[in-house]
Design a protein around this motif. Structure first.
Motif, PDB file in Angstrom:
ATOM      1  N   ARG A   8      87.954 -11.170  11.795  1.00  0.00           N
ATOM      2  CA  ARG A   8      87.760 -10.871  10.055  1.00  0.00           C
ATOM      3  C   ARG A   8      89.196 -11.412   9.399  1.00  0.00           C
ATOM      4  NH1 ARG A   8      85.121  -4.879  10.428  1.00  0.00           N
ATOM      5  NH2 ARG A   8      82.952  -5.541  11.304  1.00  0.00           N
ATOM      6  N   ARG A   9      89.842 -11.503  10.052  1.00  0.00           N
ATOM      7  CA  ARG A   9      91.331 -11.804   9.477  1.00  0.00           C
ATOM      8  C   ARG A   9      92.052 -13.117   9.909  1.00  0.00           C
ATOM      9  NH1 ARG A   9      90.631  -6.741   9.916  1.00  0.00           N
ATOM     10  NH2 ARG A   9      90.731  -5.218   8.416  1.00  0.00           N
ATOM     11  N   ILE A  11      93.992  -6.929   1.145  1.00  0.00           N
ATOM     12  CA  ILE A  11      94.217  -6.230   2.353  1.00  0.00           C
ATOM     13  C   ILE A  11      95.773  -6.230   2.452  1.00  0.00           C
ATOM     14  CG2 ILE A  11      94.029  -6.323   4.729  1.00  0.00           C
ATOM     15  CD1 ILE A  11      91.069  -7.312   4.610  1.00  0.00           C
ATOM     16  N   HIS A  28      93.799 -13.039   2.193  1.00  0.00           N
ATOM     17  CA  HIS A  28      93.525 -11.488   2.236  1.00  0.00           C
ATOM     18  C   HIS A  28      94.353 -10.936   1.184  1.00  0.00           C
ATOM     19  CE1 HIS A  28      90.952 -12.130   5.879  1.00  0.00           C
ATOM     20  NE2 HIS A  28      91.871 -12.979   6.316  1.00  0.00           N
ATOM     21  N   SER A  63      97.425 -17.994  13.499  1.00  0.00           N
ATOM     22  CA  SER A  63      96.275 -18.088  12.914  1.00  0.00           C
ATOM     23  C   SER A  63      95.146 -18.433  13.801  1.00  0.00           C
ATOM     24  CB  SER A  63      96.173 -19.309  11.919  1.00  0.00           C
ATOM     25  OG  SER A  63      96.644 -20.422  12.431  1.00  0.00           O
ATOM     26  N   SER A  92      97.020  -6.562  10.103  1.00  0.00           N
ATOM     27  CA  SER A  92      95.612  -6.365  10.930  1.00  0.00           C
ATOM     28  C   SER A  92      95.921  -4.875  11.288  1.00  0.00           C
ATOM     29  CB  SER A  92      95.500  -7.375  11.722  1.00  0.00           C
ATOM     30  OG  SER A  92      94.220  -6.570  12.809  1.00  0.00           O
ATOM     31  N   TRP A 147      97.394 -16.020   5.771  1.00  0.00           N
ATOM     32  CA  TRP A 147      96.795 -14.876   5.661  1.00  0.00           C
ATOM     33  C   TRP A 147      97.023 -14.268   4.236  1.00  0.00           C
ATOM     34  CZ3 TRP A 147     100.099 -14.043  10.717  1.00  0.00           C
ATOM     35  CH2 TRP A 147      99.262 -14.690  11.606  1.00  0.00           C
ATOM     36  N   ASP A 186      91.061 -11.103  16.158  1.00  0.00           N
ATOM     37  CA  ASP A 186      90.473 -10.498  14.819  1.00  0.00           C
ATOM     38  C   ASP A 186      89.784 -11.472  13.999  1.00  0.00           C
ATOM     39  OD1 ASP A 186      90.068  -9.114  12.826  1.00  0.00           O
ATOM     40  OD2 ASP A 186      92.034  -8.162  12.437  1.00  0.00           O
TER      41      ASP A 186
END
Length: 302
Positions: free
Chosen positions: A83-84, A196, A193, A112, A162, A189, A81
């Motif tokens: 974007r994350r 999110i 984010h 990560s 996610s 994370w 992923d």
């Protein structure tokens, strides 16, 4: 994908597995979100065995998926992923009927992502294989990385990290999924984010801190049975160890993946320009350490 399904089903039948496991494979391979641009490559392991690896790219979600069936019978699926800055590895392990094990277990590892270790999803989607029968070899072997997976993530909250983890880790599919992560990755994370992941807190109850230095599972399985100087049969202690939590080790490799873009130079009217002219491929192996309830959950670790 159909070729992988047929090969995996033949493997199950050849090993004497039961019909329920074959049904599980169909669910595993067909209950997925639609990924586009499947690329299948032929690879050869160190033992000379030929196997296939499939790569999917989803440009709208900015994700990539890599899957293969390892020679030890583990189904390995990597999801990236971008974007994350997240990657997950799902390992599906078939149980042994003669040992009265459950038909299959699913373990998922979150870690990560170094975005410089993969080409972008849009570039991945444009890959075309000219010679389908060619056996690919990676341009670079990136060696082995060791990960200490010291946190257990509650699967019901995994989507907070996610939205693709429910599919990537096969959460709620037939059997529970054990999801492992590292404390430092969770903190990273959360910082990147915050909007999110506003429901995720490393100190909350959805995380269970594992024992810092548990005993390795293979030491329990190989422990000697004898009588000590006090006349105590160590078999009782050995049996108790077989019921105790321990640290498991799992080695897995992604034998081929596009890790960087190749650029060529073009000279026209005295001007030099660069353009994409291919990819460079890599191999990466991981050594994962994580806790299990008892040594029989880690029979592969010798």
């Amino acid at each position: 994908m159909m070729d992988n399904l047929i090969k995996y089903t033949r493997l199950l039948i050849g090993n004497g597995k039961y019909f329920a496991r074959i049904i599980f494979v169909y669910l595993l391979l067909f209950t997925r979100d639609p990924f586009t641009c499947e690329l299948t490559v032929n690879l050869q392991n160190e033992g000379g065995e030929i196997f296939q690896e499939s790569i999917w790219a989803n440009t709208s979600a900015d994700t990539v998926k890599i899957e293969h069936l390892s020679t030890n019978g583990f189904m390995i699926s990597q999801m990236i992923d971008f974007r994350r800055y997240l990657q997950s590895f799902r390992v599906t392990i078939l149980g042994e009927e003669e040992l009265d094990e459950i038909p299959h277990r699913t373990i998922c590892f979150l870690m990560s992502l170094d975005e410089n270790d993969f080409i972008p999803s849009d570039a991945m989607a444009k890959l075309i294989q000219k010679n389908r029968g060619t056996i690919r070899q990676p341009d670079t072997d990136k060696g082995r990385k060791i990960y200490e997976m010291n946190l257990v993530l509650n699967s019901s909250e995994a989507a907070s990290i996610s939205p693709f983890l429910k599919e990537a880790c096969q959460i709620d599919l037939l059997v529970p999924t054990n999801i492992y992560a590292n404390h430092f990755d969770i903190l990273a994370w959360t910082r990147m984010h915050q909007r999110i992941m506003n429901t995720i807190h490393p100190s909350s109850e959805i995380f269970s801190q594992l024992e810092p230095h548990p005993t390795r599972c293979n030491s329990h399985l190989k422990g000697p049975v004898s009588v000590d100087k006090h006349g105590t049969d160590s078999a009782w202690k050995h049996l108790n160890n077989l019921k105790s939590p321990c640290q498991c080790r799992l080695n897995l490799c992604i034998d081929w993946y596009p890790c960087s873009l190749k650029y060529c130079r073009n000279r026209d009217n005295g001007q030099t320009s660069t353009y994409r002219c291919g990819i460079l491929s890599c191999k990466r192996c991981l050594e994962l350490f994580f806790a299990v309830d008892h040594p029989y959950d880690c029979l592969w670790d010798d």
